[in-house]
Design an enzyme around this catalytic site. Structure first.
Site, PDB file in Angstrom:
ATOM      1  N   HIS A 119       0.699  -1.281   0.122  1.00 50.03           N
ATOM      2  CA  HIS A 119      -0.058  -0.011  -0.049  1.00 50.03           C
ATOM      3  C   HIS A 119       0.897   1.246   0.041  1.00 50.03           C
ATOM      4  O   HIS A 119       0.181   2.453  -0.427  1.00 50.03           O
ATOM      5  CB  HIS A 119      -1.128   0.045   1.160  1.00 50.03           C
ATOM      6  CG  HIS A 119      -2.271  -0.906   0.814  1.00 50.03           C
ATOM      7  ND1 HIS A 119      -2.274  -2.286   1.159  1.00 50.03           N
ATOM      8  CD2 HIS A 119      -3.297  -0.645   0.174  1.00 50.03           C
ATOM      9  CE1 HIS A 119      -3.275  -2.794   0.848  1.00 50.03           C
ATOM     10  NE2 HIS A 119      -4.056  -1.933   0.111  1.00 50.03           N
ATOM     11  N   CYS A 131     -10.386  -3.102 -10.452  1.00 52.51           N
ATOM     12  CA  CYS A 131      -9.564  -1.961  -9.729  1.00 52.51           C
ATOM     13  C   CYS A 131      -8.310  -2.096  -9.260  1.00 52.51           C
ATOM     14  O   CYS A 131      -7.825  -1.282  -8.451  1.00 52.51           O
ATOM     15  CB  CYS A 131     -10.704  -1.243  -8.807  1.00 52.51           C
ATOM     16  SG  CYS A 131     -10.917  -2.088  -7.551  1.00 52.51           S
TER      17      CYS A 131
HETATM   18  C1  PEP Z   1      -6.862  -4.549  -4.601  1.00 53.74           C
HETATM   19  O1  PEP Z   1      -6.757  -5.511  -3.658  1.00 53.74           O
HETATM   20  O2  PEP Z   1      -6.715  -4.991  -5.955  1.00 53.74           O
HETATM   21  C2  PEP Z   1      -7.555  -3.467  -4.311  1.00 53.74           C
HETATM   22  C3  PEP Z   1      -7.939  -2.599  -5.232  1.00 53.74           C
HETATM   23  O3  PEP Z   1      -7.587  -2.935  -2.740  1.00 53.74           O
HETATM   24  P1  PEP Z   1      -6.125  -2.550  -2.058  1.00 53.74           P
HETATM   25  O4  PEP Z   1      -4.980  -2.423  -3.107  1.00 53.74           O
HETATM   26  O5  PEP Z   1      -6.641  -1.170  -1.571  1.00 53.74           O
HETATM   27  O6  PEP Z   1      -5.916  -3.817  -1.355  1.00 53.74           O
END
Ligand code: PEP
Ligand code: MG
Length: 434
Positions: free
Chosen positions: A52, A365
């Site tokens: 993240h 996404c």
């Molecule tokens: C994902 O897991 O692809 C997502 C969009 O959520 P995050 O990256 O915030 O875990």
């Protein structure tokens, strides 16, 4: 260990220099958010592009280079340093010839950005006539101007936890409602998919008691926290409902693993809607509820789950890590597995088929949606909406408009039928012929 370097020469590191580059062993998303856009680059000895912190760096458009061994020992405060986040290259105390080549490269990139800007108001339609909706991912107030600048058709993923990560206290309901209203107003009628809090894993809130879990990515996170500690989830839903007075509201629940979790979250939302109405608040003009599909189990949920959703969004970052059992934060294992492997694409086909059967709109996404070849492949498999960081919309649209999505579908089908284990090669070879 954190160290701030600069191109300006004799800085002692006591205060933030101009154009600072942060050098560290590793960094979490909350710390990076604290520095914010002031940073011009980040160089880490450890880290992963799937973390993240990397997602926050991309959202803030800060070049990030990971796995730069010994950099914290080699670099001294005040050293000039050049960081190329695209190529993953760092030049410490560069020669003038290297710096000049760097400047030329930056000028070329600026030209490419101008080319993409000219596509801003054009649709992402392939030569076969198929149109793909391109949305952007957001979570910071600083992201909002990109909604207009990038030509995104909406926000496909608003990571609400980023607003919790940048504070040192739980935000109050009124504060959140104001903030969400500002997001909705800034979107000027374009849809915003608000994902409820996805904390846990590497997203650790500074004011939450740290959980001592052996494997936080598979631990108490996201909707699991929301369903166990309902107060915060309810407060967030109330804020979203109040913020959406007179406007459509899109709520998306993260990390759903089975239908019962979705049903429970859905019930809480319905309960809060009824409560807000009873209290006399103006209501949203429309409510759409969806789920993130980021655990393989959900692809095999009963049909009723898909029918209950107004939309589904594939969170490819998590889906891929759990499909391959390869930690997205561990570069060593993460890179072994390709998104374009036949098996992962088979899983995506399954999800597309389940959504088509239930007539539920599907988007993707995760970070891969912003990589042009991956994005095109998802489009060819039947995913009609992609949500990505704003800077990727230009390059993805540019590629989609040049090719026939239906022809690529045929290429993928043939390659998959022939038993290939990885489809990257036939896809890139086909692209080279276009
Ligand atoms: C994902 O897991 O692809 C997502 C969009 O959520 P995050 O990256 O915030 O875990
Ligand atoms: Mg996720």
């Amino acid at each position: 260990m954190l160290r701030i370097l600069t191109g300006q020469g004799s800085n002692t590191g006591a205060e933030m220099p101009d154009d600072p580059i942060l050098v560290a062993r590793n960094i979490g998303p909350a710390e990076l958010l604290e520095y914010g856009r002031k940073l011009k680059g980040v160089v880490l000895e450890e880290g992963s592009v799937g973390s993240h912190a990397a997602i926050v760096a991309r959202a803030l458009a800060i070049p990030l280079v990971i796995h730069t061994s010994r950099i914290t020992a080699e670099a001294l405060n005040g050293d000039p340093i050049l960081v190329d986040g695209d190529q993953g290259i760092v030049h410490l105390r560069p020669e003038e010839s290297v710096a000049a080549a760097f400047r030329d490269n930056l000028a070329m990139q600026a030209e490419a950005q101008d080319r993409y800007a000219s596509l801003r108001n054009l649709p992402a339609t392939g030569t076969c006539g198929t149109t793909i909706q391109l949305y952007m991912n957001a979570g910071l107030m600083a992201d909002l101007p990109s909604l207009e600048g990038s030509g995104a058709e909406g926000v496909g993923l608003f990571r609400t936890e980023l607003q919790f990560l940048i504070r040192n206290h739980v935000p109050r309901r009124a504060e959140l409602a104001r903030l969400y209203r500002h997001v909705i107003d800034s979107a000027k009628g374009k849809p915003v998919m608000f994902r409820t809090l996805d904390i846990g894993s590497d997203k650790v809130l500074p004011y939450m008691k740290p959980q001592d879990e052996p494997n936080p990515a598979m631990g108490w996170r996201a909707i699991r926290v929301g369903l166990d500690k309902r107060g915060v989830l309810r407060m967030q839903l109330q804020s979203l409902i109040r913020a959406s007075a007179g406007c459509p509201l899109h709520v998306m629940f993260p990390f759903i693993s089975d239908i019962t979790e979705y049903e429970a979250a859905y019930r809480i939302l319905m309960h809060e809607l009824a409560r807000e109405q009873r209290l006399g608040h103006d209501m949203p003009s429309d409510i759409r509820v969806g789920a993130m599909l980021e655990t393989p189990a959900l692809a095999f949920a009963p049909k009723r789950f898909f029918e209950m959703c107004d939309f589904i969004s594939i969170g490819g970052n998590d889906l891929k890590q759990f499909f391959f059992a390869a930690d997205r934060e561990n570069e060593r294992v993460r890179r072994r597995y390709d998104t374009l492997s036949a098996s992962f694409l088979m899983l995506l086909r399954q999800i597309v088929a389940r959504c088509e059967e239930a007539r539920v709109p599907l988007s993707f996404c995760g970070e891969d949606a912003g990589r042009p070849i991956e994005a095109l492949t998802f489009a060819a498999l039947g995913i009609r909406r992609l949500s990505m960081r704003p800077a990727s919309i230009g390059p993805v649209k540019h590629l989609i408009r040049r090719v026939s999505i239906s022809e690529l579908r045929q290429v993928i089908d043939d390659a998959q039928d022939s038993g290939l284990t990885n489809l990257r090669r036939p896809i890139t070879e086909w692209l080279a012929r276009q």
